[in-house]
Design a protein around this motif. Structure first.
Motif, PDB file in Angstrom:
ATOM      1  N   PHE A  40      33.745  35.135  35.222  1.00  0.00           N
ATOM      2  CA  PHE A  40      34.711  35.876  36.043  1.00  0.00           C
ATOM      3  C   PHE A  40      34.183  37.271  36.357  1.00  0.00           C
ATOM      4  CE2 PHE A  40      38.087  39.077  36.009  1.00  0.00           C
ATOM      5  CZ  PHE A  40      38.857  38.673  37.084  1.00  0.00           C
ATOM      6  N   VAL A  41      33.686  37.976  35.342  1.00  0.00           N
ATOM      7  CA  VAL A  41      33.183  39.341  35.536  1.00  0.00           C
ATOM      8  C   VAL A  41      31.980  39.347  36.475  1.00  0.00           C
ATOM      9  CG1 VAL A  41      32.126  41.317  34.375  1.00  0.00           C
ATOM     10  CG2 VAL A  41      34.064  40.137  33.316  1.00  0.00           C
ATOM     11  N   ASP A  42      31.056  38.387  36.286  1.00  0.00           N
ATOM     12  CA  ASP A  42      29.862  38.321  37.139  1.00  0.00           C
ATOM     13  C   ASP A  42      30.244  38.033  38.597  1.00  0.00           C
ATOM     14  OD1 ASP A  42      28.326  38.801  34.926  1.00  0.00           O
ATOM     15  OD2 ASP A  42      27.755  36.706  34.613  1.00  0.00           O
ATOM     16  N   ALA A  43      31.186  37.096  38.795  1.00  0.00           N
ATOM     17  CA  ALA A  43      31.588  36.744  40.157  1.00  0.00           C
ATOM     18  C   ALA A  43      32.285  37.909  40.847  1.00  0.00           C
ATOM     19  CB  ALA A  43      32.502  35.518  40.136  1.00  0.00           C
ATOM     20  N   LEU A  44      33.094  38.649  40.086  1.00  0.00           N
ATOM     21  CA  LEU A  44      33.793  39.795  40.668  1.00  0.00           C
ATOM     22  C   LEU A  44      32.808  40.879  41.079  1.00  0.00           C
ATOM     23  CD1 LEU A  44      36.450  41.119  41.384  1.00  0.00           C
ATOM     24  CD2 LEU A  44      36.609  41.975  39.043  1.00  0.00           C
ATOM     25  N   ALA A  45      31.751  41.078  40.261  1.00  0.00           N
ATOM     26  CA  ALA A  45      30.734  42.066  40.610  1.00  0.00           C
ATOM     27  C   ALA A  45      29.966  41.657  41.863  1.00  0.00           C
ATOM     28  CB  ALA A  45      29.774  42.247  39.437  1.00  0.00           C
ATOM     29  N   GLU A  46      29.752  40.343  42.022  1.00  0.00           N
ATOM     30  CA  GLU A  46      29.004  39.850  43.179  1.00  0.00           C
ATOM     31  C   GLU A  46      29.863  39.781  44.428  1.00  0.00           C
ATOM     32  OE1 GLU A  46      26.284  35.936  44.429  1.00  0.00           O
ATOM     33  OE2 GLU A  46      27.182  36.095  42.425  1.00  0.00           O
ATOM     34  N   TRP A  60      36.856  39.536  46.572  1.00  0.00           N
ATOM     35  CA  TRP A  60      37.776  38.573  45.947  1.00  0.00           C
ATOM     36  C   TRP A  60      38.735  39.247  44.963  1.00  0.00           C
ATOM     37  CZ3 TRP A  60      33.708  34.276  44.333  1.00  0.00           C
ATOM     38  CH2 TRP A  60      33.212  33.674  45.495  1.00  0.00           C
ATOM     39  N   GLU A  61      38.642  40.549  44.809  1.00  0.00           N
ATOM     40  CA  GLU A  61      39.430  41.236  43.778  1.00  0.00           C
ATOM     41  C   GLU A  61      40.929  41.089  43.995  1.00  0.00           C
ATOM     42  OE1 GLU A  61      39.448  45.591  41.492  1.00  0.00           O
ATOM     43  OE2 GLU A  61      38.475  45.353  43.449  1.00  0.00           O
ATOM     44  N   HIS A  62      41.345  40.822  45.242  1.00  0.00           N
ATOM     45  CA  HIS A  62      42.783  40.709  45.502  1.00  0.00           C
ATOM     46  C   HIS A  62      43.407  39.552  44.727  1.00  0.00           C
ATOM     47  CE1 HIS A  62      42.425  37.243  48.320  1.00  0.00           C
ATOM     48  NE2 HIS A  62      41.242  37.775  48.601  1.00  0.00           N
ATOM     49  N   HIS A  63      42.619  38.498  44.411  1.00  0.00           N
ATOM     50  CA  HIS A  63      43.163  37.409  43.595  1.00  0.00           C
ATOM     51  C   HIS A  63      43.539  37.932  42.203  1.00  0.00           C
ATOM     52  CE1 HIS A  63      42.253  34.193  46.417  1.00  0.00           C
ATOM     53  NE2 HIS A  63      41.016  34.640  46.545  1.00  0.00           N
ATOM     54  N   ILE A 119      47.151  41.429  51.579  1.00  0.00           N
ATOM     55  CA  ILE A 119      46.492  42.401  52.446  1.00  0.00           C
ATOM     56  C   ILE A 119      46.356  43.746  51.733  1.00  0.00           C
ATOM     57  CG2 ILE A 119      46.763  43.757  54.562  1.00  0.00           C
ATOM     58  CD1 ILE A 119      48.109  41.260  55.792  1.00  0.00           C
ATOM     59  N   GLU A 120      47.429  44.216  51.113  1.00  0.00           N
ATOM     60  CA  GLU A 120      47.410  45.522  50.455  1.00  0.00           C
ATOM     61  C   GLU A 120      46.413  45.560  49.305  1.00  0.00           C
ATOM     62  OE1 GLU A 120      51.944  47.140  51.317  1.00  0.00           O
ATOM     63  OE2 GLU A 120      51.554  45.970  49.497  1.00  0.00           O
ATOM     64  N   ALA A 121      46.150  44.410  48.685  1.00  0.00           N
ATOM     65  CA  ALA A 121      45.197  44.364  47.579  1.00  0.00           C
ATOM     66  C   ALA A 121      43.758  44.202  48.044  1.00  0.00           C
ATOM     67  CB  ALA A 121      45.560  43.204  46.635  1.00  0.00           C
ATOM     68  N   ALA A 122      43.551  43.917  49.323  1.00  0.00           N
ATOM     69  CA  ALA A 122      42.203  43.689  49.843  1.00  0.00           C
ATOM     70  C   ALA A 122      41.462  45.013  50.003  1.00  0.00           C
ATOM     71  CB  ALA A 122      42.271  42.958  51.178  1.00  0.00           C
ATOM     72  N   PRO A 123      40.144  45.016  49.790  1.00  0.00           N
ATOM     73  CA  PRO A 123      39.382  46.268  49.902  1.00  0.00           C
ATOM     74  C   PRO A 123      39.299  46.808  51.326  1.00  0.00           C
ATOM     75  CG  PRO A 123      37.909  44.393  49.574  1.00  0.00           C
ATOM     76  CD  PRO A 123      39.298  43.879  49.362  1.00  0.00           C
TER      77      PRO A 123
END
Length: 255
Positions: free
Chosen positions: A26-32, A36-39, A145-149
Protein backbone atom coordinates in the motif's frame (compact mmCIF):
# COMPACT_ATOMS: atom_id res chain seq x y z
CA UNK A 1 -0.79 -2.97 -8.94
CA UNK A 2 -3.79 -1.30 -10.56
CA UNK A 3 -6.07 1.32 -9.01
CA UNK A 4 -8.79 -1.20 -8.11
CA UNK A 5 -6.32 -3.30 -6.12
CA UNK A 6 -5.03 -0.18 -4.41
CA UNK A 7 -8.61 0.77 -3.42
CA UNK A 8 -8.99 -2.64 -1.74
CA UNK A 9 -5.78 -2.08 0.22
CA UNK A 10 -6.92 1.43 1.17
CA UNK A 11 -10.01 -0.02 2.86
CA UNK A 12 -7.86 -2.41 4.89
CA UNK A 13 -5.40 0.37 5.74
CA UNK A 14 -8.25 2.55 7.06
CA UNK A 15 -9.29 -0.32 9.37
CA UNK A 16 -5.66 -1.01 10.45
CA UNK A 17 -6.17 -4.58 9.27
CA UNK A 18 -3.53 -5.08 6.58
CA UNK A 19 -0.80 -7.68 6.88
CA UNK A 20 2.78 -6.29 6.96
CA UNK A 21 3.22 -7.34 3.33
CA UNK A 22 0.01 -5.64 2.17
CA UNK A 23 0.79 -2.52 4.24
CA UNK A 24 4.18 -2.27 2.52
CA UNK A 25 2.52 -2.74 -0.88
CA UNK A 26 0.00 0.00 0.00
CA UNK A 27 2.75 2.47 0.97
CA UNK A 28 4.81 1.71 -2.16
CA UNK A 29 1.79 2.07 -4.46
CA UNK A 30 0.79 5.37 -2.86
CA UNK A 31 4.31 6.72 -3.34
CA UNK A 32 4.24 5.68 -7.00
CA UNK A 33 0.67 6.91 -7.65
CA UNK A 34 -0.11 9.94 -5.45
CA UNK A 35 -3.18 10.56 -7.60
CA UNK A 36 -4.79 7.53 -5.93
CA UNK A 37 -4.62 9.13 -2.48
CA UNK A 38 -8.29 10.11 -2.63
CA UNK A 39 -9.23 6.44 -2.05
CA UNK A 40 -7.33 6.48 1.26
CA UNK A 41 -8.87 9.80 2.31
CA UNK A 42 -12.38 8.64 1.49
CA UNK A 43 -12.05 5.32 3.37
CA UNK A 44 -10.45 7.03 6.38
CA UNK A 45 -13.31 9.56 6.50
CA UNK A 46 -15.90 6.77 6.38
CA UNK A 47 -14.24 4.85 9.22
CA UNK A 48 -13.96 8.04 11.27
CA UNK A 49 -17.63 8.84 10.70
CA UNK A 50 -18.65 5.40 11.87
CA UNK A 51 -16.43 5.42 14.93
CA UNK A 52 -17.46 8.94 15.97
CA UNK A 53 -21.18 8.29 15.60
CA UNK A 54 -21.63 5.34 17.95
CA UNK A 55 -20.39 4.28 21.35
CA UNK A 56 -17.92 1.43 21.60
CA UNK A 57 -19.59 -1.93 22.10
CA UNK A 58 -17.68 -5.10 22.90
CA UNK A 59 -18.44 -7.81 20.32
CA UNK A 60 -19.94 -11.07 21.59
CA UNK A 61 -17.21 -13.50 22.75
CA UNK A 62 -18.32 -16.16 20.26
CA UNK A 63 -18.29 -13.81 17.25
CA UNK A 64 -14.75 -14.60 16.09
CA UNK A 65 -15.21 -18.37 16.44
CA UNK A 66 -18.55 -18.33 14.63
CA UNK A 67 -17.21 -16.13 11.83
CA UNK A 68 -14.17 -18.34 11.20
CA UNK A 69 -16.40 -21.43 11.21
CA UNK A 70 -18.67 -19.88 8.59
CA UNK A 71 -15.71 -18.98 6.37
CA UNK A 72 -14.31 -22.50 6.68
CA UNK A 73 -17.65 -24.04 5.71
CA UNK A 74 -17.93 -21.85 2.61
CA UNK A 75 -14.38 -22.77 1.58
CA UNK A 76 -15.30 -26.47 1.80
CA UNK A 77 -18.42 -25.92 -0.28
CA UNK A 78 -16.35 -24.12 -2.95
CA UNK A 79 -12.92 -25.81 -3.04
CA UNK A 80 -10.10 -24.24 -4.99
CA UNK A 81 -9.66 -25.52 -8.52
CA UNK A 82 -6.68 -27.71 -9.27
CA UNK A 83 -4.54 -26.74 -12.25
CA UNK A 84 -4.62 -29.14 -15.19
CA UNK A 85 -1.54 -31.35 -15.68
CA UNK A 86 0.98 -30.04 -18.19
CA UNK A 87 0.43 -33.07 -20.44
CA UNK A 88 -3.21 -32.19 -20.98
CA UNK A 89 -2.20 -28.72 -22.11
CA UNK A 90 0.16 -30.19 -24.68
CA UNK A 91 -2.31 -32.72 -26.11
CA UNK A 92 -3.78 -31.61 -29.44
CA UNK A 93 -6.97 -33.57 -28.71
CA UNK A 94 -7.59 -31.94 -25.32
CA UNK A 95 -11.19 -30.88 -24.70
CA UNK A 96 -11.92 -27.15 -24.48
CA UNK A 97 -11.34 -25.84 -20.99
CA UNK A 98 -14.43 -25.02 -18.95
CA UNK A 99 -14.91 -21.38 -17.89
CA UNK A 100 -12.95 -20.79 -14.72
CA UNK A 101 -14.82 -19.58 -11.69
CA UNK A 102 -13.24 -16.69 -9.84
CA UNK A 103 -12.43 -17.72 -6.29
CA UNK A 104 -12.46 -15.40 -3.33
CA UNK A 105 -8.97 -14.32 -2.29
CA UNK A 106 -7.78 -13.29 1.18
CA UNK A 107 -8.77 -9.65 0.69
CA UNK A 108 -12.31 -10.59 -0.28
CA UNK A 109 -12.60 -12.72 2.87
CA UNK A 110 -11.26 -9.80 4.88
CA UNK A 111 -13.92 -7.53 3.41
CA UNK A 112 -16.64 -10.02 4.35
CA UNK A 113 -15.30 -10.45 7.88
CA UNK A 114 -14.85 -6.72 8.43
CA UNK A 115 -18.40 -6.03 7.25
CA UNK A 116 -19.86 -8.64 9.61
CA UNK A 117 -17.82 -7.38 12.56
CA UNK A 118 -18.89 -3.79 11.91
CA UNK A 119 -22.57 -4.69 11.64
CA UNK A 120 -22.60 -6.93 14.71
CA UNK A 121 -20.21 -4.93 16.87
CA UNK A 122 -21.60 -1.43 16.51
CA UNK A 123 -25.28 -2.34 16.88
CA UNK A 124 -27.07 0.94 16.27
CA UNK A 125 -24.18 1.98 14.07
CA UNK A 126 -25.74 -0.08 11.28
CA UNK A 127 -28.09 2.84 10.77
CA UNK A 128 -25.09 5.12 10.29
CA UNK A 129 -23.55 2.65 7.85
CA UNK A 130 -26.77 2.55 5.86
CA UNK A 131 -26.83 6.34 5.72
CA UNK A 132 -23.24 6.38 4.47
CA UNK A 133 -24.02 3.88 1.71
CA UNK A 134 -27.22 5.67 0.67
CA UNK A 135 -25.73 9.15 0.29
CA UNK A 136 -26.55 10.99 -2.96
CA UNK A 137 -24.13 10.20 -5.76
CA UNK A 138 -23.38 13.91 -6.21
CA UNK A 139 -22.25 14.22 -2.59
CA UNK A 140 -20.00 11.16 -2.90
CA UNK A 141 -18.54 12.49 -6.16
CA UNK A 142 -17.89 15.87 -4.54
CA UNK A 143 -15.90 14.19 -1.76
CA UNK A 144 -13.83 12.29 -4.32
CA UNK A 145 -13.10 15.51 -6.18
CA UNK A 146 -12.17 17.46 -3.03
CA UNK A 147 -9.75 14.70 -2.02
CA UNK A 148 -8.06 14.60 -5.44
CA UNK A 149 -4.66 16.32 -5.81
CA UNK A 150 -5.84 18.22 -8.91
CA UNK A 151 -9.19 19.42 -7.53
CA UNK A 152 -10.31 22.76 -8.96
CA UNK A 153 -13.24 25.12 -8.40
CA UNK A 154 -14.82 28.12 -10.10
CA UNK A 155 -17.63 30.27 -8.67
CA UNK A 156 -20.00 33.06 -9.54
CA UNK A 157 -22.55 35.22 -7.73
CA UNK A 158 -26.11 35.54 -9.03
CA UNK A 159 -27.76 38.92 -9.49
CA UNK A 160 -30.15 38.28 -6.57
CA UNK A 161 -27.35 37.24 -4.19
CA UNK A 162 -27.26 33.49 -4.80
CA UNK A 163 -23.99 31.65 -5.32
CA UNK A 164 -22.93 28.80 -7.57
CA UNK A 165 -19.70 26.80 -7.65
CA UNK A 166 -18.38 24.14 -10.00
CA UNK A 167 -15.97 21.49 -8.63
CA UNK A 168 -13.98 19.22 -10.93
CA UNK A 169 -10.94 16.96 -11.13
CA UNK A 170 -9.35 15.58 -14.27
CA UNK A 171 -8.04 12.48 -12.49
CA UNK A 172 -11.42 11.71 -10.93
CA UNK A 173 -13.18 12.52 -14.20
CA UNK A 174 -16.27 14.06 -12.58
CA UNK A 175 -17.83 17.52 -12.30
CA UNK A 176 -20.18 18.62 -9.51
CA UNK A 177 -22.31 21.76 -9.34
CA UNK A 178 -23.18 23.28 -5.95
CA UNK A 179 -25.56 26.21 -5.50
CA UNK A 180 -27.15 28.29 -2.78
CA UNK A 181 -29.98 30.75 -3.39
CA UNK A 182 -31.15 29.75 -6.86
CA UNK A 183 -34.37 31.54 -7.88
CA UNK A 184 -37.65 29.69 -7.44
CA UNK A 185 -39.09 28.18 -10.64
CA UNK A 186 -42.48 26.74 -11.49
CA UNK A 187 -43.56 23.14 -10.96
CA UNK A 188 -43.65 22.73 -14.75
CA UNK A 189 -39.99 23.76 -15.08
CA UNK A 190 -36.57 22.22 -14.45
CA UNK A 191 -33.04 23.47 -14.06
CA UNK A 192 -30.72 22.10 -16.74
CA UNK A 193 -26.92 22.04 -16.75
CA UNK A 194 -24.82 22.54 -19.89
CA UNK A 195 -21.26 22.16 -21.07
CA UNK A 196 -20.79 25.17 -23.38
CA UNK A 197 -17.91 24.94 -25.86
CA UNK A 198 -17.08 26.06 -29.40
CA UNK A 199 -19.23 23.30 -30.89
CA UNK A 200 -22.28 24.48 -28.94
CA UNK A 201 -24.07 23.60 -25.71
CA UNK A 202 -24.20 19.97 -24.58
CA UNK A 203 -26.75 18.97 -21.95
CA UNK A 204 -25.27 17.70 -18.67
CA UNK A 205 -28.60 16.75 -17.07
CA UNK A 206 -31.45 18.32 -15.12
CA UNK A 207 -31.66 18.84 -11.37
CA UNK A 208 -33.94 20.17 -8.65
CA UNK A 209 -33.16 22.78 -6.01
CA UNK A 210 -34.33 22.82 -2.41
CA UNK A 211 -36.61 25.40 -0.83
CA UNK A 212 -33.67 27.74 -0.23
CA UNK A 213 -32.38 27.28 -3.76
CA UNK A 214 -29.61 24.94 -2.64
CA UNK A 215 -28.56 22.05 -4.86
CA UNK A 216 -25.71 19.59 -5.39
CA UNK A 217 -25.74 17.95 -8.83
CA UNK A 218 -23.36 15.62 -10.65
CA UNK A 219 -22.96 16.63 -14.28
CA UNK A 220 -23.56 13.89 -16.84
CA UNK A 221 -20.74 13.44 -19.32
CA UNK A 222 -17.08 14.47 -19.49
CA UNK A 223 -15.90 18.06 -19.28
CA UNK A 224 -13.46 19.37 -21.90
CA UNK A 225 -10.74 21.87 -21.03
CA UNK A 226 -12.08 25.41 -21.25
CA UNK A 227 -15.76 24.48 -20.99
CA UNK A 228 -18.20 26.99 -19.56
CA UNK A 229 -20.73 25.46 -17.16
CA UNK A 230 -24.15 27.07 -17.56
CA UNK A 231 -27.63 26.59 -16.10
CA UNK A 232 -30.89 27.39 -17.84
CA UNK A 233 -34.54 27.08 -16.86
CA UNK A 234 -36.27 24.58 -19.15
CA UNK A 235 -39.64 22.81 -19.40
CA UNK A 236 -40.03 20.01 -16.84
CA UNK A 237 -37.68 17.16 -17.69
CA UNK A 238 -35.31 19.30 -19.73
CA UNK A 239 -35.12 20.98 -23.12
CA UNK A 240 -37.24 19.08 -25.67
CA UNK A 241 -34.88 20.06 -28.48
CA UNK A 242 -31.60 19.14 -26.80
CA UNK A 243 -30.51 22.78 -26.97
CA UNK A 244 -31.09 25.62 -24.47
CA UNK A 245 -34.48 27.29 -24.91
CA UNK A 246 -33.68 30.28 -22.68
CA UNK A 247 -30.73 32.45 -21.71
CA UNK A 248 -28.61 31.00 -18.91
CA UNK A 249 -29.25 32.34 -15.43
CA UNK A 250 -25.48 32.14 -14.99
CA UNK A 251 -22.39 30.78 -16.72
CA UNK A 252 -19.12 29.75 -15.00
CA UNK A 253 -15.90 29.63 -17.05
CA UNK A 254 -13.51 26.82 -16.04
CA UNK A 255 -10.43 28.29 -17.70
Amino acid sequence: MNEHEFAELAAGHALNALSPEDEAAFVDALAEHPEWEHHAHSDAATVAALSDSVAEVAPPPALRTDLLARIASVQQDHPAQVAAPASSLESPAAAPAEPRRRSWGPRAWFALAASLVLLVGVGGGAVVLTQQLNRPVAVVALERIEAAPDAQTASTTLSDGGEATVHWSETVGEVVFVSDGLPTIGADQSYELWFVRDAGAISAGVFEAGEDGDATALLAGPMSPGDVIAVTVEPAGGSPSGAPTSDPIFAIPTA
